[in-house]
Motif scaffolding. Sequence first.
Motif, mmCIF file in Angstrom:
data_model
loop_
_atom_site.group_PDB
_atom_site.id
_atom_site.type_symbol
_atom_site.label_atom_id
_atom_site.label_comp_id
_atom_site.label_asym_id
_atom_site.label_seq_id
_atom_site.Cartn_x
_atom_site.Cartn_y
_atom_site.Cartn_z
ATOM 1 N N ASN A 10 25.042 25.107 46.626
ATOM 2 C CA ASN A 10 24.371 25.740 45.480
ATOM 3 C C ASN A 10 24.825 27.187 45.303
ATOM 4 O O ASN A 10 25.024 27.656 44.175
ATOM 5 C CB ASN A 10 22.845 25.727 45.665
ATOM 6 C CG ASN A 10 22.232 24.345 45.475
ATOM 7 O OD1 ASN A 10 21.215 24.026 46.063
ATOM 8 N ND2 ASN A 10 22.851 23.520 44.659
ATOM 9 N N LEU A 11 24.972 27.909 46.401
ATOM 10 C CA LEU A 11 25.373 29.318 46.305
ATOM 11 C C LEU A 11 26.778 29.484 45.721
ATOM 12 O O LEU A 11 27.118 30.542 45.201
ATOM 13 C CB LEU A 11 25.300 29.999 47.678
ATOM 14 C CG LEU A 11 23.884 30.306 48.188
ATOM 15 C CD1 LEU A 11 23.928 30.746 49.647
ATOM 16 C CD2 LEU A 11 23.216 31.378 47.328
ATOM 17 N N LEU A 12 27.569 28.416 45.805
ATOM 18 C CA LEU A 12 28.907 28.460 45.190
ATOM 19 C C LEU A 12 28.866 27.909 43.759
ATOM 20 O O LEU A 12 29.901 27.750 43.119
ATOM 21 C CB LEU A 12 29.898 27.658 46.042
ATOM 22 C CG LEU A 12 30.251 28.288 47.398
ATOM 23 C CD1 LEU A 12 30.987 27.285 48.281
ATOM 24 C CD2 LEU A 12 31.106 29.542 47.206
ATOM 25 N N GLY A 13 27.680 27.587 43.290
ATOM 26 C CA GLY A 13 27.537 27.146 41.899
ATOM 27 C C GLY A 13 27.574 25.645 41.707
ATOM 28 O O GLY A 13 27.569 25.151 40.577
ATOM 29 N N ALA A 54 34.529 25.961 50.216
ATOM 30 C CA ALA A 54 35.518 26.669 49.385
ATOM 31 C C ALA A 54 36.937 26.273 49.800
ATOM 32 O O ALA A 54 37.797 26.011 48.947
ATOM 33 C CB ALA A 54 35.316 28.176 49.502
ATOM 34 N N LEU A 55 37.171 26.199 51.096
ATOM 35 C CA LEU A 55 38.518 25.865 51.587
ATOM 36 C C LEU A 55 38.867 24.409 51.267
ATOM 37 O O LEU A 55 39.977 24.102 50.818
ATOM 38 C CB LEU A 55 38.588 26.096 53.104
ATOM 39 C CG LEU A 55 38.652 27.565 53.537
ATOM 40 C CD1 LEU A 55 38.224 27.720 55.002
ATOM 41 C CD2 LEU A 55 40.069 28.111 53.345
ATOM 42 N N THR A 56 37.922 23.522 51.493
ATOM 43 C CA THR A 56 38.202 22.094 51.300
ATOM 44 C C THR A 56 38.422 21.782 49.819
ATOM 45 O O THR A 56 39.221 20.912 49.469
ATOM 46 C CB THR A 56 37.041 21.247 51.874
ATOM 47 O OG1 THR A 56 36.847 21.635 53.225
ATOM 48 C CG2 THR A 56 37.362 19.771 51.834
ATOM 49 N N LEU A 57 37.716 22.517 48.956
ATOM 50 C CA LEU A 57 37.890 22.282 47.518
ATOM 51 C C LEU A 57 38.919 23.236 46.904
ATOM 52 O O LEU A 57 39.127 23.247 45.687
ATOM 53 C CB LEU A 57 36.534 22.372 46.804
ATOM 54 C CG LEU A 57 35.568 21.228 47.219
ATOM 55 C CD1 LEU A 57 34.180 21.435 46.634
ATOM 56 C CD2 LEU A 57 36.104 19.855 46.801
ATOM 57 N N GLY A 58 39.568 24.030 47.749
ATOM 58 C CA GLY A 58 40.712 24.842 47.311
ATOM 59 C C GLY A 58 40.367 26.004 46.388
ATOM 60 O O GLY A 58 41.178 26.396 45.551
ATOM 61 N N VAL A 74 36.622 32.653 44.291
ATOM 62 C CA VAL A 74 35.172 32.857 44.368
ATOM 63 C C VAL A 74 34.739 34.118 43.626
ATOM 64 O O VAL A 74 33.804 34.097 42.818
ATOM 65 C CB VAL A 74 34.722 32.901 45.858
ATOM 66 C CG1 VAL A 74 33.243 33.211 45.979
ATOM 67 C CG2 VAL A 74 35.052 31.576 46.543
ATOM 68 N N SER A 75 35.457 35.223 43.854
ATOM 69 C CA SER A 75 35.015 36.487 43.242
ATOM 70 C C SER A 75 35.382 36.539 41.751
ATOM 71 O O SER A 75 34.774 37.282 40.984
ATOM 72 C CB SER A 75 35.598 37.682 43.985
ATOM 73 O OG SER A 75 36.993 37.608 43.981
ATOM 74 N N LYS A 76 36.353 35.738 41.332
ATOM 75 C CA LYS A 76 36.712 35.698 39.904
ATOM 76 C C LYS A 76 35.552 35.151 39.059
ATOM 77 O O LYS A 76 35.389 35.506 37.895
ATOM 78 C CB LYS A 76 37.949 34.804 39.745
ATOM 79 C CG LYS A 76 38.587 34.878 38.400
ATOM 80 C CD LYS A 76 39.865 34.086 38.323
ATOM 81 C CE LYS A 76 40.162 33.803 36.864
ATOM 82 N NZ LYS A 76 41.086 32.697 36.698
ATOM 83 N N TYR A 77 34.763 34.271 39.675
ATOM 84 C CA TYR A 77 33.642 33.662 38.958
ATOM 85 C C TYR A 77 32.316 34.320 39.335
ATOM 86 O O TYR A 77 31.272 33.683 39.365
ATOM 87 C CB TYR A 77 33.608 32.149 39.239
ATOM 88 C CG TYR A 77 34.755 31.440 38.578
ATOM 89 C CD1 TYR A 77 34.623 30.945 37.281
ATOM 90 C CD2 TYR A 77 35.988 31.308 39.217
ATOM 91 C CE1 TYR A 77 35.689 30.317 36.653
ATOM 92 C CE2 TYR A 77 37.056 30.693 38.604
ATOM 93 C CZ TYR A 77 36.905 30.194 37.318
ATOM 94 O OH TYR A 77 37.956 29.586 36.693
ATOM 95 N N GLU A 78 32.398 35.613 39.613
ATOM 96 C CA GLU A 78 31.241 36.343 40.113
ATOM 97 C C GLU A 78 30.381 36.886 38.974
ATOM 98 O O GLU A 78 30.901 37.265 37.927
ATOM 99 C CB GLU A 78 31.812 37.496 40.935
ATOM 100 C CG GLU A 78 30.846 38.295 41.707
ATOM 101 C CD GLU A 78 31.619 39.313 42.545
ATOM 102 O OE1 GLU A 78 32.143 38.918 43.602
ATOM 103 O OE2 GLU A 78 31.692 40.479 42.139
ATOM 104 N N ARG A 79 29.072 36.932 39.197
ATOM 105 C CA ARG A 79 28.122 37.533 38.246
ATOM 106 C C ARG A 79 27.166 38.440 39.008
ATOM 107 O O ARG A 79 27.038 38.308 40.215
ATOM 108 C CB ARG A 79 27.232 36.451 37.594
ATOM 109 C CG ARG A 79 27.948 35.290 36.976
ATOM 110 C CD ARG A 79 28.072 35.509 35.468
ATOM 111 N NE ARG A 79 29.024 34.539 34.917
ATOM 112 C CZ ARG A 79 28.717 33.287 34.620
ATOM 113 N NH1 ARG A 79 27.491 32.865 34.766
ATOM 114 N NH2 ARG A 79 29.632 32.471 34.138
ATOM 115 N N ASP A 80 26.449 39.272 38.236
ATOM 116 C CA ASP A 80 25.396 40.051 38.869
ATOM 117 C C ASP A 80 24.162 39.179 39.078
ATOM 118 O O ASP A 80 23.920 38.246 38.311
ATOM 119 C CB ASP A 80 25.006 41.242 37.985
ATOM 120 C CG ASP A 80 26.067 42.329 38.058
ATOM 121 O OD1 ASP A 80 26.786 42.374 39.078
ATOM 122 O OD2 ASP A 80 26.184 43.105 37.089
ATOM 123 N N VAL A 81 23.383 39.529 40.070
ATOM 124 C CA VAL A 81 22.089 38.877 40.259
ATOM 125 C C VAL A 81 21.053 39.725 39.531
ATOM 126 O O VAL A 81 20.966 40.929 39.781
ATOM 127 C CB VAL A 81 21.750 38.771 41.768
ATOM 128 C CG1 VAL A 81 20.305 38.344 41.977
ATOM 129 C CG2 VAL A 81 22.705 37.797 42.440
#
Length: 337
Positions: free
Chosen positions: A68-71, A313-317, A322-329
């Motif tokens: 979930n934390l990875l979206g 993240a590694l297994t799904l490449g 990760v940081s490119k799809y980053e947003r503020d909380v």
Amino acid sequence: MTEFTGNHILSVNQFDRDAIEKVFSVAHSMEPYARREKRTTVLNGAILGNLFFEPSTRTRVSFGTAFNLLGGEVRETTGMDNSALAKGESLFDTARVLSGYSDIIAMRHPAAGSVSEFAEGSRVPVINGGDGANEHPTQALLDLFTIKRELNYHGAGIDGLHIAMIGDLRYGRTVHSLSRLLCLFKNIRFTLISPAELAMPQPIVDAIKDAGHQLTITDQLEGNMDADICYQTRIQEERFPSQEEANRYRGKFRLNQAIYTRHFQSKTVIMHPLPRDSRMEANELDIDLNVNPNLAIFRQTDNGVLVRMALFALTLGVEDLVSKYERDVVWHSNKSS
Ligand code: NCD
């Protein structure tokens, strides 16, 4: 293991030191998301099949939380009785079907070797969340990640460490996987403390010896052991042939502050994969240790989210996206302090 993307994670034997370092550096980079300082949607649209055919709280929930934390989204199946396995379906067929509904699967099952068998039928990567008394690779990685962080704090590294493993070393899969990972490091001292009947399985003892590490096997805590890590385990009662047999060992290795002071250094880190059996007759880790700053058990559980995020993240490449799809909380989070 040289390549994570698209591959199963079934055993710690797949890892070398470079792969471990890779997991740890990605895990470290997950901290802002796990602390809710930032959010990322890098796995938007991906589905985790979280299949737990054996009791679990932290492993199951932390796999789900990490995804979930990875979206990503999580679909869960818990318990044998609620699944078609209870109708006689093979692991292969279940894997074939469920991998059509998921992009990655985390699985726990009571039979040793079952997760590998399942993976043969799966069309997506499978991560072993524990297969019977055999292996628990993600727990071993989070344990090692914790060991590294705790020892860094004391100015030391993993090479040369002295670890005391205590309790049910026979059926405890976490100590099996952790021992094998530690074999990859240099000059480790293992002190294995258990009743003879619950001793570490011979293949792991052989692996420790073959890798040239120091090994002491005993059935009791003796003197001051000068260990850096004290790794306590639960009597795995569900794996014993009978309840009476499990009862024989319950409460044999209790740890409280007085026992800790007698047998360990004041900086010895206390670890346990949890759950700790806190029933009176067992009381593996007394709650008087809760105020001991070296009690790392809840740092272990927090680290589990980081390590499982890294493995997804590694297994799904997507580890570099990760940081490119980053947003503020934008909501208030107590975790961000
Ligand atoms: C362990 C397990 O399931 O092997 N728990 C966990 O995953 N953190 C240890 C145990 O159940 O005693």
